[in-house]
Write a protein that holds these residues in place. Structure first.
Motif, PDB file in Angstrom:
ATOM      1  N   LEU A  66      39.642   5.596 -81.339  1.00  0.00           N
ATOM      2  CA  LEU A  66      39.898   5.566 -82.774  1.00  0.00           C
ATOM      3  C   LEU A  66      41.155   4.758 -83.095  1.00  0.00           C
ATOM      4  O   LEU A  66      41.166   3.949 -84.033  1.00  0.00           O
ATOM      5  CB  LEU A  66      40.042   6.988 -83.306  1.00  0.00           C
ATOM      6  N   HIS A  67      42.205   4.959 -82.326  1.00  0.00           N
ATOM      7  CA  HIS A  67      43.450   4.220 -82.550  1.00  0.00           C
ATOM      8  C   HIS A  67      43.212   2.720 -82.413  1.00  0.00           C
ATOM      9  O   HIS A  67      43.641   1.932 -83.270  1.00  0.00           O
ATOM     10  CB  HIS A  67      44.518   4.684 -81.560  1.00  0.00           C
TER      11      HIS A  67
ATOM     12  N   HIS B 281      55.331  18.617 -78.825  1.00  0.00           N
ATOM     13  CA  HIS B 281      54.806  18.712 -77.462  1.00  0.00           C
ATOM     14  C   HIS B 281      54.485  17.348 -76.847  1.00  0.00           C
ATOM     15  O   HIS B 281      54.015  17.289 -75.708  1.00  0.00           O
ATOM     16  CB  HIS B 281      53.532  19.563 -77.447  1.00  0.00           C
ATOM     17  N   ASN B 282      54.693  16.274 -77.603  1.00  0.00           N
ATOM     18  CA  ASN B 282      54.294  14.935 -77.152  1.00  0.00           C
ATOM     19  C   ASN B 282      52.806  14.871 -76.831  1.00  0.00           C
ATOM     20  O   ASN B 282      52.369  14.117 -75.961  1.00  0.00           O
ATOM     21  CB  ASN B 282      55.112  14.486 -75.934  1.00  0.00           C
TER      22      ASN B 282
ATOM     23  N   ILE C  15      54.539   4.970 -87.691  1.00  0.00           N
ATOM     24  CA  ILE C  15      55.193   4.637 -86.428  1.00  0.00           C
ATOM     25  C   ILE C  15      54.344   5.176 -85.281  1.00  0.00           C
ATOM     26  O   ILE C  15      53.651   6.177 -85.433  1.00  0.00           O
ATOM     27  CB  ILE C  15      56.635   5.184 -86.367  1.00  0.00           C
ATOM     28  N   GLU C  16      54.406   4.501 -84.159  1.00  0.00           N
ATOM     29  CA  GLU C  16      53.564   4.876 -83.019  1.00  0.00           C
ATOM     30  C   GLU C  16      54.252   5.936 -82.171  1.00  0.00           C
ATOM     31  O   GLU C  16      55.464   5.891 -81.952  1.00  0.00           O
ATOM     32  CB  GLU C  16      53.247   3.644 -82.174  1.00  0.00           C
ATOM     33  N   ARG C  17      53.467   6.883 -81.694  1.00  0.00           N
ATOM     34  CA  ARG C  17      53.994   7.980 -80.880  1.00  0.00           C
ATOM     35  C   ARG C  17      53.040   8.230 -79.722  1.00  0.00           C
ATOM     36  O   ARG C  17      51.824   8.109 -79.868  1.00  0.00           O
ATOM     37  CB  ARG C  17      54.117   9.244 -81.732  1.00  0.00           C
ATOM     38  N   GLU C  18      53.592   8.596 -78.571  1.00  0.00           N
ATOM     39  CA  GLU C  18      52.744   8.924 -77.426  1.00  0.00           C
ATOM     40  C   GLU C  18      52.121  10.298 -77.640  1.00  0.00           C
ATOM     41  O   GLU C  18      52.758  11.214 -78.169  1.00  0.00           O
ATOM     42  CB  GLU C  18      53.545   8.918 -76.134  1.00  0.00           C
TER      43      GLU C  18
ATOM     44  N   ILE D 294      49.242   7.324 -80.943  1.00  0.00           N
ATOM     45  CA  ILE D 294      48.809   7.803 -82.250  1.00  0.00           C
ATOM     46  C   ILE D 294      49.854   7.387 -83.277  1.00  0.00           C
ATOM     47  O   ILE D 294      51.032   7.228 -82.950  1.00  0.00           O
ATOM     48  CB  ILE D 294      48.638   9.348 -82.225  1.00  0.00           C
ATOM     49  N   TYR D 295      49.420   7.192 -84.511  1.00  0.00           N
ATOM     50  CA  TYR D 295      50.339   6.852 -85.593  1.00  0.00           C
ATOM     51  C   TYR D 295      50.762   8.129 -86.325  1.00  0.00           C
ATOM     52  O   TYR D 295      49.928   9.015 -86.586  1.00  0.00           O
ATOM     53  CB  TYR D 295      49.686   5.904 -86.583  1.00  0.00           C
ATOM     54  N   ILE D 296      52.045   8.204 -86.675  1.00  0.00           N
ATOM     55  CA  ILE D 296      52.560   9.343 -87.419  1.00  0.00           C
ATOM     56  C   ILE D 296      53.364   8.838 -88.612  1.00  0.00           C
ATOM     57  O   ILE D 296      53.771   7.672 -88.644  1.00  0.00           O
ATOM     58  CB  ILE D 296      53.433  10.262 -86.532  1.00  0.00           C
TER      59      ILE D 296
END
Length: 270
Positions: free
Chosen positions: A15-16, A39-40, A214-217, A223-225
Motif C-alpha cells: 500500500l505504501h 512501539h515503532n 513524514i515517513e516512519r519505520e 508508513i506515513y504519519i
C-alpha cells in the motif's frame, strides 16, 4: 509479531509503495499511529492497520485501485454489497479468509481500514456540533448492522433488536450521511475529522497538524504519519506513551473465523 501481523506488514508495504507511485497522500491514524510512535510498529495486541486520507486523495485512491492490474489486494468500497457494513473502504488480502461478527457475517480477508478525512469546521465548537449531527446518524446505522452478542451492554443489544424492526434501508441513510460528511472541504477547514473512527469527537484535529506526511519505520516497513503526530495523539489518547492496564491490552475486533492460508474467493465463495 503474530502471523496475522506479518501478513498485514506485507499489505502495508504494498500500500505504501502504491501510494508513493501514484502520489497519494495518506497518514497512519488511530492505533496504527500510536503503535508507530510508541512501539515503532504494531501495538503488540493490535491486529489491523488504520490509515486516513483527505477526501480528495481518498477518492483518487479508489479510482487508482480500480485501474490497478494486480489481484492479490482488492479495495472494497461502501454501499455496493449488503454484507459490507462499513462507511469507509477496506483493502483486503484475497489469499486469506476472515469472517467478522456483524449482522451479515462479513466474509472477506484480513484488511487495512482506509478512512476518509473530511473538513469539520472553522472552530472546535462548530466542528463538535457538526460531528454530533453526523454521529446520531452513524449510531443508528450501527444498530442496523451490528450483531447481538454476549459481552455487549444490554441496552445496546436491545437497541439493535428494536432497530431491526424499523423498515428502513440503512445503506440509503449511510449514503446521505457520507454526502454530509464530505460537504466541508478538507483543505480549507481549520479542523478536520475522521467521522467514522472509534474515538468519536476525539478524532477531530487541527488540519495544520497533518501537513506533509513524514515517513516512519513500522516493524521494518515504512508508513506515513502526520507532521505533528504528537498533537494528534494527545488529542485522541491523552498521555499516549503510557500503556493501558493489562486487562485492556486486547483487540477490540470480533472475529468468527480466520484462515491465513485460504482465499475467501475460493470456489467463488464470499
Amino acid at each position: 509479531m503474530t502471523d496475522m501481523q506479518t501478513k498485514l506488514i506485507e499489505m502495508l508495504e504494498w500500500l505504501h509503495s502504491f501510494c508513493v507511485e501514484n502520489n497519494i497522500k495518506y497518514y497512519a491514524i488511530g492505533g496504527t499511529l500510536l503503535g508507530a510512535v510508541r512501539h515503532n510498529g504494531f501495538i503488540p495486541w493490535d491486529d489491523d492497520i488504520d490509515i486516513g486520507m483527505p477526501r480528495n486523495e481518498y477518492n483518487r485512491f479508489i479510482k487508482c485501485m480500480e485501474n490497478t492490474c494486480q489481484s492479490k489486494y482488492v479495495l472494497e468500497t461502501p454501499f455496493k454489497n449488503k454484507d459490507f457494513v462499513y462507511q469507509y473502504c477496506k483493502l483486503y488480502d484475497t489469499a486469506t479468509t476472515l469472517i467478522e461478527n456483524t449482522r451479515f457475517k462479513t466474509k472477506r480477508g484480513i484488511f487495512i481500514d482506509v478512512f476518509p478525512l473530511d473538513g469539520a469546521g472553522d472552530s472546535l465548537k462548530s466542528s463538535i456540533n457538526f460531528f454530533c449531527k453526523l454521529n446520531k446518524k452513524n449510531n443508528f446505522i450501527s444498530t442496523k448492522v451490528c450483531a447481538v452478542r454476549k459481552g455487549r451492554a444490554l441496552h445496546k443489544n436491545v437497541a439493535i433488536i428494536i432497530s431491526r424492526c424499523i423498515p428502513v434501508n440503512w445503506q440509503k441513510i449511510a449514503k446521505k450521511t457520507d454526502v454530509l460528511a464530505s460537504s466541508k472541504n478538507f483543505d480549507t477547514s481549520n479542523y478536520v475529522a475522521n467521522f467514522y473512527g472509534n474515538w468519536k469527537e476525539k478524532e477531530i484535529w487541527k488540519r495544520e497538524w497533518f501537513g506533509n506526511p513524514i515517513e516512519r519505520e513500522f516493524n521494518g516497513a515504512h508508513i506515513y504519519i502526520p507532521k505533528n503526530f504528537d498533537a494528534v495523539l494527545k488529542t485522541t489518547y491523552g498521555n499516549y506513551m503510557q500503556l493501558p492496564p493489562v486487562e485492556k491490552q486486547k483487540t477490540h475486533h470480533d472475529y468468527l473465523f480466520l484462515d491465513l492460508d485460504k482465499s475467501y474467493l475460493r470456489n467463488g465463495e464470499k
